[in-house]
Design a protein around this motif. Structure first.
Motif, PDB file in Angstrom:
ATOM      1  N   LEU A 159      25.643  34.066  39.618  1.00  0.00           N
ATOM      2  CA  LEU A 159      26.506  35.237  39.754  1.00  0.00           C
ATOM      3  C   LEU A 159      27.796  34.937  40.507  1.00  0.00           C
ATOM      4  O   LEU A 159      28.755  35.714  40.431  1.00  0.00           O
ATOM      5  N   ILE A 160      27.818  33.815  41.250  1.00  0.00           N
ATOM      6  CA  ILE A 160      28.932  33.605  42.178  1.00  0.00           C
ATOM      7  C   ILE A 160      30.267  33.481  41.458  1.00  0.00           C
ATOM      8  O   ILE A 160      31.297  33.964  41.929  1.00  0.00           O
ATOM      9  N   GLY A 161      30.288  32.821  40.278  1.00  0.00           N
ATOM     10  CA  GLY A 161      31.541  32.691  39.542  1.00  0.00           C
ATOM     11  C   GLY A 161      32.093  34.047  39.126  1.00  0.00           C
ATOM     12  O   GLY A 161      33.280  34.335  39.298  1.00  0.00           O
ATOM     13  N   ALA A 162      31.199  34.911  38.599  1.00  0.00           N
ATOM     14  CA  ALA A 162      31.625  36.251  38.192  1.00  0.00           C
ATOM     15  C   ALA A 162      32.042  37.083  39.399  1.00  0.00           C
ATOM     16  O   ALA A 162      32.998  37.868  39.334  1.00  0.00           O
ATOM     17  N   LEU A 163      31.352  36.917  40.525  1.00  0.00           N
ATOM     18  CA  LEU A 163      31.713  37.667  41.733  1.00  0.00           C
ATOM     19  C   LEU A 163      33.092  37.262  42.235  1.00  0.00           C
ATOM     20  O   LEU A 163      33.894  38.104  42.640  1.00  0.00           O
ATOM     21  N   ARG A 164      33.391  35.963  42.209  1.00  0.00           N
ATOM     22  CA  ARG A 164      34.710  35.510  42.645  1.00  0.00           C
ATOM     23  C   ARG A 164      35.791  35.937  41.658  1.00  0.00           C
ATOM     24  O   ARG A 164      36.909  36.254  42.055  1.00  0.00           O
ATOM     25  N   THR A 184      45.266  46.408  31.277  1.00  0.00           N
ATOM     26  CA  THR A 184      44.468  46.101  30.089  1.00  0.00           C
ATOM     27  C   THR A 184      43.281  45.203  30.375  1.00  0.00           C
ATOM     28  O   THR A 184      42.243  45.332  29.722  1.00  0.00           O
ATOM     29  N   ALA A 185      43.414  44.272  31.342  1.00  0.00           N
ATOM     30  CA  ALA A 185      42.349  43.289  31.562  1.00  0.00           C
ATOM     31  C   ALA A 185      41.681  43.452  32.917  1.00  0.00           C
ATOM     32  O   ALA A 185      40.467  43.666  32.990  1.00  0.00           O
ATOM     33  N   ASP A 186      42.454  43.370  33.992  1.00  0.00           N
ATOM     34  CA  ASP A 186      41.849  43.341  35.323  1.00  0.00           C
ATOM     35  C   ASP A 186      41.052  44.598  35.634  1.00  0.00           C
ATOM     36  O   ASP A 186      39.943  44.519  36.176  1.00  0.00           O
ATOM     37  N   VAL A 187      41.595  45.761  35.303  1.00  0.00           N
ATOM     38  CA  VAL A 187      40.891  47.010  35.610  1.00  0.00           C
ATOM     39  C   VAL A 187      39.591  47.110  34.816  1.00  0.00           C
ATOM     40  O   VAL A 187      38.524  47.401  35.366  1.00  0.00           O
ATOM     41  N   MET A 228      35.682  38.661  39.961  1.00  0.00           N
ATOM     42  CA  MET A 228      35.897  40.073  40.249  1.00  0.00           C
ATOM     43  C   MET A 228      36.727  40.241  41.524  1.00  0.00           C
ATOM     44  O   MET A 228      37.613  41.106  41.597  1.00  0.00           O
ATOM     45  N   THR A 229      36.471  39.409  42.536  1.00  0.00           N
ATOM     46  CA  THR A 229      37.236  39.487  43.777  1.00  0.00           C
ATOM     47  C   THR A 229      38.714  39.216  43.522  1.00  0.00           C
ATOM     48  O   THR A 229      39.590  39.906  44.055  1.00  0.00           O
ATOM     49  N   ASN A 230      39.020  38.217  42.701  1.00  0.00           N
ATOM     50  CA  ASN A 230      40.411  37.904  42.394  1.00  0.00           C
ATOM     51  C   ASN A 230      41.075  39.023  41.595  1.00  0.00           C
ATOM     52  O   ASN A 230      42.251  39.329  41.794  1.00  0.00           O
ATOM     53  N   LYS A 231      40.324  39.622  40.674  1.00  0.00           N
ATOM     54  CA  LYS A 231      40.872  40.743  39.904  1.00  0.00           C
ATOM     55  C   LYS A 231      41.142  41.933  40.821  1.00  0.00           C
ATOM     56  O   LYS A 231      42.172  42.624  40.689  1.00  0.00           O
ATOM     57  N   ILE A 232      40.221  42.191  41.743  1.00  0.00           N
ATOM     58  CA  ILE A 232      40.432  43.265  42.712  1.00  0.00           C
ATOM     59  C   ILE A 232      41.697  42.992  43.521  1.00  0.00           C
ATOM     60  O   ILE A 232      42.509  43.898  43.770  1.00  0.00           O
ATOM     61  N   ALA A 233      41.881  41.727  43.935  1.00  0.00           N
ATOM     62  CA  ALA A 233      43.060  41.382  44.735  1.00  0.00           C
ATOM     63  C   ALA A 233      44.349  41.639  43.958  1.00  0.00           C
ATOM     64  O   ALA A 233      45.339  42.119  44.522  1.00  0.00           O
ATOM     65  N   ARG A 234      44.344  41.336  42.654  1.00  0.00           N
ATOM     66  CA  ARG A 234      45.555  41.557  41.849  1.00  0.00           C
ATOM     67  C   ARG A 234      45.848  43.056  41.709  1.00  0.00           C
ATOM     68  O   ARG A 234      47.009  43.473  41.756  1.00  0.00           O
ATOM     69  N   VAL A 235      44.794  43.853  41.538  1.00  0.00           N
ATOM     70  CA  VAL A 235      44.996  45.305  41.448  1.00  0.00           C
ATOM     71  C   VAL A 235      45.456  45.852  42.795  1.00  0.00           C
ATOM     72  O   VAL A 235      46.359  46.699  42.866  1.00  0.00           O
ATOM     73  N   GLU A 236      44.846  45.372  43.892  1.00  0.00           N
ATOM     74  CA  GLU A 236      45.251  45.823  45.232  1.00  0.00           C
ATOM     75  C   GLU A 236      46.712  45.483  45.504  1.00  0.00           C
ATOM     76  O   GLU A 236      47.428  46.264  46.142  1.00  0.00           O
ATOM     77  N   GLU A 237      47.146  44.323  45.033  1.00  0.00           N
ATOM     78  CA  GLU A 237      48.544  43.922  45.238  1.00  0.00           C
ATOM     79  C   GLU A 237      49.496  44.899  44.554  1.00  0.00           C
ATOM     80  O   GLU A 237      50.544  45.262  45.108  1.00  0.00           O
ATOM     81  N   LEU A 238      49.140  45.337  43.342  1.00  0.00           N
ATOM     82  CA  LEU A 238      49.969  46.327  42.653  1.00  0.00           C
ATOM     83  C   LEU A 238      49.962  47.654  43.401  1.00  0.00           C
ATOM     84  O   LEU A 238      51.000  48.306  43.557  1.00  0.00           O
TER      85      LEU A 238
END
Length: 579
Positions: free
Chosen positions: A292-297, A118-121, A299-309
């Motif tokens: 942009l750096i805050g939004a980029l990080r 619902t959120a990360d993707v 996004m990186t953390n959200k990508i990591a959570r999706v990759e973990e799944l």
């Protein structure tokens, strides 16, 4: 980050197209700035030479038109990309989780999956368009400007490279702090979300206790979120100011160098003006990176959570899976199993046989291994040692879909969808006729419930079946098993915490399930009404089988089953004095 995003999406062509358009615009913009040198050189002469400037102006006009066309193409691609990318990734996640062991779906994992879908993707897809694009521009445009500046004056180009290196150092420091702050803020936000759900679900209890405005835990979660946000802002201030100082200092250095070169006569007026314009266009997008750096990080953390799944290990699939079984018998052969994460073994050296046409009751204290037995039959997990066979075939060699086609599970807490009873029941077999639906309802004693509902079969049951009682929901689950024509039925504590009417109805329905000579029924139960329907009883304790036999045999032995039965008999005869 770009590479991780590209690998994440199953069909990344749209993403690649958007980024290529963005990159082309950035490079083209930098090259167009280089045309300032010959144009200015033609116009700042004592007598402007329009003929000399005309070819460069024409080339600039063509480049500007090409830049506008790229923008026109990129805009709809960007609008489309976020939705398409989110849909693609959600489908990929759904396909992956459908191959995971059913035992993976713990409360924690389900919460993580729900948040990811619902959120990360959605956030990752949106940020890939709204943040990754500007980040590409803010990187490629300065790089192109440096390349163009080398063609004008190598000294200024070297100064710009020095500024870029200093900015990169400050940006990396800011990025590390932003990443830590985003992770901590996500943790705090998850805590607030959990307490908010609790606040909505428990309103009657909270109002009765005088906490309608929120529990102490809710207020503590809000305070933690607020303090986490403030702490993150405090830590981010210093690297932000350092980065801003680098950009500002760089601009002062550019002015000083340009003035020195112009006053010393080493460059002309046209070159000096062009270098100042190039330096400004170099520093402006570079300065935007800190925003942009805050939004980029994030996004990186959200990508990591999706990759973990997506990295969660699937059930091992046999090279040549068996796609059908003969009889529905079940056999445990010296099975040992420990749940992921360690701890004491849930089962140790367990050997059992469940024959078709019989109902077997599993009894024992909490933690004895009863639920684990049913989970291993359905292959929620794979055993550590020994074998579990269904129809004579190791469940690890069976096609998972074929195995689950043969199994129906009646959970202790039955979940129903917010739809009609009929549509909920049809989940078992969509093509079932009205007669088959009614037959399944009668077998599960669900027909009695349907008759007293206002809209009968078309009554909506509410979210999670909230409009029905626990016993009524379990009758629906038993009707599922009948309608599915499953040859193996696993019943998990179906008779617990039910009123006498529902307990009698559910117990009789379970007994009727066992009348089919081809069906194997395994029931986790303690209550006498359910145990009375069993042909065999298996008593477990500490993950081991302590006794097996018919109910009559085990009552005579005076063992664990007999003691359990006596406790329930005493509880059943208990009365309040004076009633």
């Amino acid at each position: 980050m770009i590479r991780r995003l590209y690998r994440l999406w199953p069909e990344p062509r749209l993403l690649a197209r958007l980024w290529l358009l963005t990159a082309a615009q950035a490079v083209l913009q930098g090259l167009l700035l280089g045309l300032l040198v010959p144009v200015l050189d033609a116009f700042v002469r004592p007598e402007p030479d329009l003929a000399a400037a005309a070819p460069w102006l024409a080339l600039g006009a063509a480049g500007a038109a090409a830049h506008a066309v790229l923008g026109i193409i990129a805009t709809p691609v960007g609008f489309k990309a976020a939705g398409v990318l989110a849909a693609q990734l959600r489908r990929r996640l759904m396909r992956h989780v459908s191959t995971l062991p059913l035992g993976w779906f713990t409360a924690e994992h389900k919460a993580r999956l729900a948040r990811a879908v619902t959120a990360d993707v959605g956030d990752t897809a949106q940020l890939a368009v709204t943040v990754a694009g500007p980040a590409i521009t803010s990187t490629l445009l300065p790089a192109t400007v440096v390349a163009v500046t080398f063609a004008v004056d190598w000294r200024m180009a070297l100064l710009l490279c020095t500024i870029a290196l200093a900015a990169l150092w400050a940006l990396r420091r800011a990025a590390r702090i932003a990443e830590i702050a985003e992770i901590e803020l996500e943790r705090a936000a998850a805590g607030v979300a959990g307490r908010a759900i609790e606040l909505g679900q428990a309103q009657p209890v909270l109002r009765a206790a005088g906490h309608a405005g929120g529990t102490p835990r809710m207020h503590a979660a809000l305070a933690d979120h607020r303090e986490t946000y403030r702490d993150g802002m405090r830590r981010a201030r210093r690297p932000f100011f350092v980065y801003t100082g680098v950009i500002t200092g760089g601009f002062v250095a550019v002015l000083a160098l340009a003035a020195e070169l112009a006053l010393s006569g080493r460059i002309g007026v046209a070159e000096a003006i062009a270098l100042l314009v190039l330096a400004a266009r170099f520093l402006e997008p570079l300065g935007n990176l800190i925003d942009l750096i805050g939004a980029l990080r994030a996004m990186t953390n959200k990508i990591a959570r999706v990759e973990e799944l997506l990295a969660a290990p699937v059930l091992p699939a046999p090279a040549g899976p068996v796609r059908g079984i003969g009889e529905a018998g079940i056999e445990f052969s010296r099975v040992g199993f420990t749940y992921p994460g360690g701890g004491a073994p849930a089962l140790s050296d367990v050997s059992l046989r469940f024959r078709p046409g019989t109902t077997t009751a599993l009894v024992g204290p909490s933690g004895s291994g009863k639920t684990t037995v049913t989970r291993l039959i359905a292959r929620f997990f794979d055993v550590d040692t020994g074998r579990v066979r269904v129809g004579g075939v190791d469940v690890r060699e069976l096609d998972p879909a074929a195995l689950l086609d043969e199994i129906a599970i009646v959970f202790q807490d039955v979940y129903l969808f917010d739809d009609t009873i009929e549509n909920n029941l049809r989940l078992a077999r969509q093509e079932a006729t009205r007669g088959e639906l009614e037959e399944a309802a009668r077998a599960a004693r669900l027909d009695e419930v349907i008759e007293r509902l206002p809209a009968g079969w078309r009554t909506r049951v509410g979210e999670a079946g909230a409009q029905l009682s626990g016993g009524e929901r379990q009758r629906v689950a038993i009707a599922w098993a009948v309608l599915k024509r499953a040859r193996i039925v696993l019943v998990d504590e179906a008779g617990s915490a039910l009123d006498p009417v529902n307990e009698a109805a559910v117990s009789q329905a379970i007994a009727d399930l066992g009348d089919d000579p081809e069906r194997t029924v395994v029931v986790i139960a303690h209550r006498p009404a359910t145990l009375a329907a069993a042909d065999h009883v298996v008593s477990l304790d500490g993950g081991r089988v302590v006794e097996t036999g018919t109910p009559e045999e085990l009552l005579r032995t005076g063992g664990a089953f007999a003691r359990l039965n006596r406790r329930y008999e005493r509880a059943r005869r208990w009365r309040i004095a004076g009633t």
